[in-house]
Design a protein around this motif. Structure first.
Motif: not given
Length: 86
Positions: A6-26
């Motif tokens: 599910s979109s609220t699963h901790p591993s999905v949330l971590r992956a989304v957070h990592m992508v968002q922080s990488q996008q912010l870094t880029i």
């Protein structure tokens, strides 16, 4: 078969957070690059360093101008009567 997460699963949330922080870094890196480019171009416009070639061209033009003046002065001078040519 892969388990559906599910979109609220901790591993999905971590992956989304990592992508968002990488996008912010880029995005931050791109902004810094754009800023450094603007700073560099502004500095070049202010300073406008002359190349060795342009300095030599200016020197050549000055020498040609001086030579032209000397030729005009020589052309305007009358040769003394006592000078003899061999």
């Amino acid at each position: 078969m892969a388990a559906k997460l599910s979109s609220t699963h901790p591993s999905v949330l971590r992956a989304v957070h990592m992508v968002q922080s990488q996008q912010l870094t880029i995005h931050e890196a791109a902004s810094q690059f754009a800023l450094s480019q603007r700073t560099l171009y502004a500095a070049l416009r202010r300073k406008q360093p002359q190349s060795r070639y342009s300095l030599l061209v200016q020197q050549k033009q000055r020498l040609e101008s001086q030579l032209r003046q000397i030729r005009e002065e020589l052309a305007g001078m009358k040769e003394p009567d006592y000078v003899t040519h061999n």
